[in-house]
Design a protein around this motif. Structure first.
Motif, PDB file in Angstrom:
ATOM      1  N   LEU A   1       1.222 -80.382  13.107  1.00  0.00           N
ATOM      2  CA  LEU A   1       1.760 -79.894  14.377  1.00  0.00           C
ATOM      3  C   LEU A   1       0.691 -79.903  15.463  1.00  0.00           C
ATOM      4  N   ASP A   2      -0.498 -79.443  15.105  1.00  0.00           N
ATOM      5  CA  ASP A   2      -1.589 -79.400  16.084  1.00  0.00           C
ATOM      6  C   ASP A   2      -1.959 -80.808  16.547  1.00  0.00           C
ATOM      7  N   GLU A   3      -1.973 -81.761  15.625  1.00  0.00           N
ATOM      8  CA  GLU A   3      -2.299 -83.137  15.990  1.00  0.00           C
ATOM      9  C   GLU A   3      -1.241 -83.722  16.924  1.00  0.00           C
ATOM     10  N   LEU A   4       0.026 -83.475  16.623  1.00  0.00           N
ATOM     11  CA  LEU A   4       1.101 -83.980  17.469  1.00  0.00           C
ATOM     12  C   LEU A   4       1.053 -83.348  18.856  1.00  0.00           C
ATOM     13  N   PHE A   5       0.786 -82.057  18.899  1.00  0.00           N
ATOM     14  CA  PHE A   5       0.695 -81.347  20.166  1.00  0.00           C
ATOM     15  C   PHE A   5      -0.476 -81.861  20.993  1.00  0.00           C
ATOM     16  N   ASP A   6      -1.624 -82.034  20.363  1.00  0.00           N
ATOM     17  CA  ASP A   6      -2.808 -82.515  21.084  1.00  0.00           C
ATOM     18  C   ASP A   6      -2.594 -83.927  21.617  1.00  0.00           C
ATOM     19  N   ALA A   7      -1.941 -84.781  20.819  1.00  0.00           N
ATOM     20  CA  ALA A   7      -1.665 -86.148  21.264  1.00  0.00           C
ATOM     21  C   ALA A   7      -0.702 -86.138  22.439  1.00  0.00           C
ATOM     22  N   TRP A   8       0.327 -85.297  22.345  1.00  0.00           N
ATOM     23  CA  TRP A   8       1.293 -85.170  23.453  1.00  0.00           C
ATOM     24  C   TRP A   8       0.600 -84.674  24.719  1.00  0.00           C
ATOM     25  N   LEU A   9      -0.255 -83.685  24.574  1.00  0.00           N
ATOM     26  CA  LEU A   9      -0.918 -83.096  25.735  1.00  0.00           C
ATOM     27  C   LEU A   9      -1.873 -84.099  26.376  1.00  0.00           C
ATOM     28  N   SER A  10      -2.598 -84.853  25.564  1.00  0.00           N
ATOM     29  CA  SER A  10      -3.498 -85.877  26.103  1.00  0.00           C
ATOM     30  C   SER A  10      -2.718 -86.942  26.853  1.00  0.00           C
ATOM     31  N   ASP A  11      -1.566 -87.332  26.297  1.00  0.00           N
ATOM     32  CA  ASP A  11      -0.720 -88.332  26.955  1.00  0.00           C
ATOM     33  C   ASP A  11      -0.187 -87.798  28.278  1.00  0.00           C
ATOM     34  N   GLN A  12       0.280 -86.562  28.274  1.00  0.00           N
ATOM     35  CA  GLN A  12       0.805 -85.972  29.502  1.00  0.00           C
ATOM     36  C   GLN A  12      -0.287 -85.819  30.547  1.00  0.00           C
ATOM     37  N   SER A  13      -1.482 -85.461  30.129  1.00  0.00           N
ATOM     38  CA  SER A  13      -2.586 -85.241  31.066  1.00  0.00           C
ATOM     39  C   SER A  13      -3.033 -86.533  31.726  1.00  0.00           C
ATOM     40  N   SER A  14      -2.832 -87.656  31.030  1.00  0.00           N
ATOM     41  CA  SER A  14      -3.284 -88.944  31.565  1.00  0.00           C
ATOM     42  C   SER A  14      -2.284 -89.559  32.526  1.00  0.00           C
ATOM     43  N   GLN A  15      -1.093 -88.980  32.630  1.00  0.00           N
ATOM     44  CA  GLN A  15      -0.059 -89.527  33.499  1.00  0.00           C
ATOM     45  C   GLN A  15      -0.078 -88.826  34.858  1.00  0.00           C
ATOM     46  N   PRO A  16      -0.097 -89.614  35.949  1.00  0.00           N
ATOM     47  CA  PRO A  16      -0.026 -88.988  37.277  1.00  0.00           C
ATOM     48  C   PRO A  16       1.289 -88.252  37.422  1.00  0.00           C
ATOM     49  N   GLN A  17       1.217 -87.001  37.834  1.00  0.00           N
ATOM     50  CA  GLN A  17       2.425 -86.215  38.019  1.00  0.00           C
ATOM     51  C   GLN A  17       2.102 -85.019  38.899  1.00  0.00           C
ATOM     52  N   PRO A  18       3.115 -84.492  39.579  1.00  0.00           N
ATOM     53  CA  PRO A  18       2.868 -83.329  40.420  1.00  0.00           C
ATOM     54  C   PRO A  18       2.488 -82.127  39.584  1.00  0.00           C
ATOM     55  N   VAL A  19       1.479 -81.406  40.033  1.00  0.00           N
ATOM     56  CA  VAL A  19       1.041 -80.199  39.337  1.00  0.00           C
ATOM     57  C   VAL A  19       1.898 -79.034  39.820  1.00  0.00           C
ATOM     58  N   PRO A  20       2.415 -78.204  38.912  1.00  0.00           N
ATOM     59  CA  PRO A  20       3.207 -77.050  39.320  1.00  0.00           C
ATOM     60  C   PRO A  20       2.452 -76.201  40.334  1.00  0.00           C
ATOM     61  N   SER A  21       3.147 -75.683  41.304  1.00  0.00           N
ATOM     62  CA  SER A  21       2.493 -74.911  42.359  1.00  0.00           C
ATOM     63  C   SER A  21       1.959 -73.602  41.853  1.00  0.00           C
TER      64      SER A  21
ATOM     65  N   LEU B   1     -13.076 -77.619  41.846  1.00  0.00           N
ATOM     66  CA  LEU B   1     -12.642 -77.727  40.455  1.00  0.00           C
ATOM     67  C   LEU B   1     -13.101 -79.043  39.846  1.00  0.00           C
ATOM     68  N   MET B   2     -13.040 -80.119  40.637  1.00  0.00           N
ATOM     69  CA  MET B   2     -13.508 -81.413  40.156  1.00  0.00           C
ATOM     70  C   MET B   2     -15.015 -81.411  39.959  1.00  0.00           C
ATOM     71  N   GLN B   3     -15.731 -80.796  40.899  1.00  0.00           N
ATOM     72  CA  GLN B   3     -17.180 -80.749  40.828  1.00  0.00           C
ATOM     73  C   GLN B   3     -17.666 -80.051  39.562  1.00  0.00           C
ATOM     74  N   TYR B   4     -16.988 -78.969  39.203  1.00  0.00           N
ATOM     75  CA  TYR B   4     -17.392 -78.197  38.035  1.00  0.00           C
ATOM     76  C   TYR B   4     -16.624 -78.589  36.770  1.00  0.00           C
ATOM     77  N   GLN B   5     -15.901 -79.733  36.861  1.00  0.00           N
ATOM     78  CA  GLN B   5     -15.161 -80.284  35.715  1.00  0.00           C
ATOM     79  C   GLN B   5     -14.150 -79.285  35.156  1.00  0.00           C
ATOM     80  N   LEU B   6     -13.473 -78.600  36.054  1.00  0.00           N
ATOM     81  CA  LEU B   6     -12.468 -77.610  35.662  1.00  0.00           C
ATOM     82  C   LEU B   6     -11.049 -78.048  36.002  1.00  0.00           C
ATOM     83  N   LEU B   7     -10.923 -79.152  36.740  1.00  0.00           N
ATOM     84  CA  LEU B   7      -9.579 -79.562  37.167  1.00  0.00           C
ATOM     85  C   LEU B   7      -8.741 -80.040  35.989  1.00  0.00           C
ATOM     86  N   THR B   8      -9.326 -80.878  35.127  1.00  0.00           N
ATOM     87  CA  THR B   8      -8.560 -81.385  33.981  1.00  0.00           C
ATOM     88  C   THR B   8      -8.116 -80.266  33.044  1.00  0.00           C
TER      89      THR B   8
END
Length: 244
Positions: free
Chosen positions: A216-236, A16-23
């Motif tokens: 709404l879309d701007e707020l959602f995108d900003a929230w999602l970018s912030d969440q994606s940049s934080q180390p956290q466990p990925v749901p199984s 997934l990392m190799q093909y840039q699909l993990l993020t």
């Protein structure tokens, strides 16, 4: 046809990392987490399913079954997929809907739209000459823009817009914001260009449905970018995959 290959579980994340699909995957799983408690009625689910069928040209029962077979999905999984956009929109409304008015007031200047005329040329002497011709009424802005301007605006008689205030070059936007409609501005150097500007109209932003959706879309995108940049466990497991 290439031979089939079995992918071991330990290979999945590196691939997934190799093909840039993990993020992108992590972002989708974060969304699934966020909308987990957002519910839709039976009526909303059936409507979303019908829209999905129409969008994918699956109006016949045989075509719907063939699609399920081809994708390996169950009907329950398809329903989860179909209502996901609606659940995301509900999540946006629940999370930020009450903040839109105050955000709009702080962002209103950037959300206003401008219609303006522009002539650009690399020659300062030509720019000065054109400015005086327009100011003296010898020739119209549109005529000179069509003949002399060296940008796409030459195809529209120099007229640009309506565009958001944030779209033009900051040097242009700043001058237009402080201008009155019809006011001709003398040549200004911006990089390699000399530009002549005239504000034609300023369209005040309104908190209508398109503007609400944009915020709404701007707020959602900003929230999602912030969440994606934080180390956290990925749901199984994503709810989309878990549905049976």
């Amino acid at each position: 046809m290439a031979a089939s290959r079995t992918i071991a579980a330990t290979e999945l994340v590196p691939l997934l990392m190799q093909y840039q699909l993990l993020t992108p995957l992590i972002r989708e799983l974060l969304i699934d987490q966020a909308i987990e408690s957002v519910n839709c009625s039976d009526e909303e689910t059936e409507h979303a399913l019908e829209q999905f069928y129409q969008a994918h040209q699956l109006t016949e029962a045989l075509a719907q079954q063939a699609w399920l077979t081809q994708t390996g999905m169950t009907l329950a999984q398809l329903k989860v997929l179909a209502i996901r956009p609606l659940r995301i929109e509900k999540f946006k409304q629940q999370t930020w809907g009450g903040k839109l008015e105050s955000l709009f007031l702080t962002r209103k200047l950037q959300l206003d739209q401008l219609i303006y005329s522009l002539i650009r040329t690399p020659d300062p002497e030509i720019a000065q000459e054109l400015y005086f011709r327009i100011k003296a009424g010898e020739q119209s802005f549109a005529e000179l823009a069509c003949k002399y301007s060296q940008g796409p605006e030459a195809e529209t008689n120099g007229v640009i817009g309506p565009v958001p205030v944030s779209q033009p070059h900051p040097g242009i936007a700043d001058k237009l914001i402080h201008s009155q409609p019809g006011q001709l501005l003398p040549p200004t150097q911006l990089g390699d260009w000399y530009v002549i500007l005239r504000l034609e109209n300023r369209i005040p932003a309104q908190l209508d449905d398109p503007t609400r959706q944009k915020l709404l879309d701007e707020l959602f995108d900003a929230w999602l970018s912030d969440q994606s940049s934080q180390p956290q466990p990925v749901p199984s497991q994503s709810p989309l995959l878990a549905a049976a």
